[in-house]
Design an enzyme around this catalytic site. Structure first.
Site, PDB file in Angstrom:
ATOM      1  N   LYS A  68      -9.444   1.524   9.326  1.00 47.97           N
ATOM      2  CA  LYS A  68     -10.251   0.622   8.480  1.00 47.97           C
ATOM      3  C   LYS A  68     -10.972  -0.393   9.363  1.00 47.97           C
ATOM      4  O   LYS A  68     -10.374  -0.961  10.289  1.00 47.97           O
ATOM      5  CB  LYS A  68      -9.334  -0.103   7.495  1.00 47.97           C
ATOM      6  CG  LYS A  68     -10.042  -1.220   6.741  1.00 47.97           C
ATOM      7  CD  LYS A  68      -9.533  -1.386   5.351  1.00 47.97           C
ATOM      8  CE  LYS A  68      -8.271  -2.187   5.227  1.00 47.97           C
ATOM      9  NZ  LYS A  68      -7.782  -2.148   3.839  1.00 47.97           N
ATOM     10  N   GLY A  97       3.285   1.083   1.259  1.00 49.91           N
ATOM     11  CA  GLY A  97       3.772   2.427   1.580  1.00 49.91           C
ATOM     12  C   GLY A  97       3.088   3.602   0.884  1.00 49.91           C
ATOM     13  O   GLY A  97       3.571   4.724   0.977  1.00 49.91           O
ATOM     14  N   ASP A 142      -4.748   1.244   8.054  1.00 47.39           N
ATOM     15  CA  ASP A 142      -5.350   0.593   6.877  1.00 47.39           C
ATOM     16  C   ASP A 142      -5.181  -0.916   7.034  1.00 47.39           C
ATOM     17  O   ASP A 142      -5.201  -1.659   6.053  1.00 47.39           O
ATOM     18  CB  ASP A 142      -4.639   1.109   5.612  1.00 47.39           C
ATOM     19  CG  ASP A 142      -5.386   0.758   4.332  1.00 47.39           C
ATOM     20  OD1 ASP A 142      -6.599   0.516   4.396  1.00 47.39           O
ATOM     21  OD2 ASP A 142      -4.747   0.739   3.260  1.00 47.39           O
TER      22      ASP A 142
HETATM   23  C1  LIG Z   1      -4.195  -2.939   2.749  1.00 45.72           C
HETATM   24  S1  LIG Z   1      -2.555  -3.109   3.303  1.00 45.72           S
HETATM   25  C2  LIG Z   1      -2.074  -1.469   3.646  1.00 45.72           C
HETATM   26  C3  LIG Z   1      -1.744  -0.653   2.423  1.00 45.72           C
HETATM   27  C4  LIG Z   1      -1.098   0.667   2.785  1.00 45.72           C
HETATM   28  N1  LIG Z   1      -2.064   1.567   3.418  1.00 45.72           N
HETATM   29  C5  LIG Z   1      -0.539   1.371   1.578  1.00 45.72           C
HETATM   30  O1  LIG Z   1      -1.102   2.400   1.209  1.00 45.72           O
HETATM   31  O2  LIG Z   1       0.446   0.929   1.014  1.00 45.72           O
HETATM   32  C6  LIG Z   1      -2.796  -3.774   4.914  1.00 45.72           C
HETATM   33  C7  LIG Z   1      -1.522  -4.032   5.678  1.00 45.72           C
HETATM   34  O3  LIG Z   1      -1.849  -4.355   7.034  1.00 45.72           O
HETATM   35  C8  LIG Z   1      -0.805  -5.173   7.511  1.00 45.72           C
HETATM   36  N2  LIG Z   1      -1.208  -5.846   8.745  1.00 45.72           N
HETATM   37  C9  LIG Z   1      -2.238  -6.712   8.901  1.00 45.72           C
HETATM   38  N3  LIG Z   1      -2.253  -7.192  10.164  1.00 45.72           N
HETATM   39  C10 LIG Z   1      -1.219  -6.598  10.825  1.00 45.72           C
HETATM   40  C11 LIG Z   1      -0.707  -6.708  12.143  1.00 45.72           C
HETATM   41  N4  LIG Z   1      -1.275  -7.535  13.045  1.00 45.72           N
HETATM   42  N5  LIG Z   1       0.354  -5.944  12.494  1.00 45.72           N
HETATM   43  C12 LIG Z   1       0.946  -5.132  11.570  1.00 45.72           C
HETATM   44  N6  LIG Z   1       0.511  -5.017  10.284  1.00 45.72           N
HETATM   45  C13 LIG Z   1      -0.547  -5.736   9.920  1.00 45.72           C
HETATM   46  C14 LIG Z   1      -0.532  -6.120   6.356  1.00 45.72           C
HETATM   47  O4  LIG Z   1       0.756  -6.693   6.454  1.00 45.72           O
HETATM   48  C15 LIG Z   1      -0.697  -5.203   5.150  1.00 45.72           C
HETATM   49  O5  LIG Z   1       0.548  -4.762   4.671  1.00 45.72           O
END
Ligand SMILES: C[S@@+](CC[C@H](N)C(=O)[O-])C[C@H]1O[C@@H](n2cnc3c(N)ncnc32)[C@H](O)[C@@H]1O
Length: 210
Positions: free
Chosen positions: A158, A59, A118
């Site tokens: 990203k 978050g 992201d």
């Molecule tokens: C690097 S983290 C994001 C961090 C966030 N921007 C923050 O500042 O807290 C990447 C996120 O992408 C989510 N994610 C990956 N594949 C996904 C999908 N198919 N659908 C929804 N979320 C996804 C993961 O669960 C993870 O929480």
């Protein structure tokens, strides 16, 4: 990844200066500094904007977006994991971006002014596989942006460097007045992630929501 090397990675992560800074400043993840660097360069937000954050957990991007759009702004997040939100006052949905109903993300809103992604795949260590999964997430984020962005809206996604990197950045170039890529200083040097930034969405007649 071998157990020992994961252990070392986690320890390095905890002692990383951006991780420590985020903790001290009350942000939920070090990723916040990537978005703030991108925003410093590309000036993405205005007070009152409506922002969609794909892959928003835990978050920190939502926290940052709130600091930029103020209390009149509206934040919507989506993640497969349920922990997102924090102090941002966002409406957060739990679900998979590949199958989510775009109308659910919009809710009462008609459009978004900014779409962020992201999202990162669970990495397998097999580079070609990880790149392909990152590309699929990026393409879906761009598709959702096309369906929901207001004319003139902004996009940040990203994307792992890979065979389709150029093709996908060209797609952003075709949809926005300007398209740029950025590897923020707070992104780990060993990471193959880049961010593609589209500014000034050129709304198309076919942008109908299905
Ligand atoms: C690097 S983290 C994001 C961090 C966030 N921007 C923050 O500042 O807290 C990447 C996120 O992408 C989510 N994610 C990956 N594949 C996904 C999908 N198919 N659908 C929804 N979320 C996804 C993961 O669960 C993870 O929480």
């Amino acid at each position: 990844m071998a157990k020992d090397s994961k252990g070392l990675g986690d320890r390095a992560n905890r002692h990383d200066r951006f991780h420590q800074k985020a903790k001290k400043e009350g942000f939920l993840a070090r990723a916040v500094y990537k978005l703030s660097e991108i925003d410093d360069k590309h000036d993405l937000f205005r007070p009152g904007m409506r922002v969609l954050d794909l892959g928003c957990s835990p978050g920190s991007w939502l926290q940052y977006a709130r600091s930029q759009v103020g209390i009149t702004g509206q934040l919507v997040g989506l993640d497969r994991n349920a922990q997102a939100g924090g102090t941002s006052g966002a409406r957060v949905h739990v679900g998979d971006v590949l199958t989510v109903d775009v109308k659910l993300l919009l809710g009462d809103l008609t459009q978004f002014d900014v779409v962020l992604s992201d999202m990162a795949p669970d990495t397998s260590g097999i580079r070609s596989q990880d790149q392909a999964r990152s590309e699929a997430l990026f393409e879906r984020a761009l598709e959702i942006a096309q369906l929901t962005l207001a004319p003139g809206g902004n996009f940040v996604g990203k994307l792992f460097m890979g065979p389709d990197f150029k093709k996908l950045t060209e797609q952003v170039r075709a949809l926005f007045t300007s398209a740029k890529t950025q590897k923020p200083d707070s992104s780990r040097p060993q990471s193959i992630e880049q961010y593609v930034i589209g500014k000034g969405f050129k709304k198309q007649a076919s942008g109908e929501i299905k």
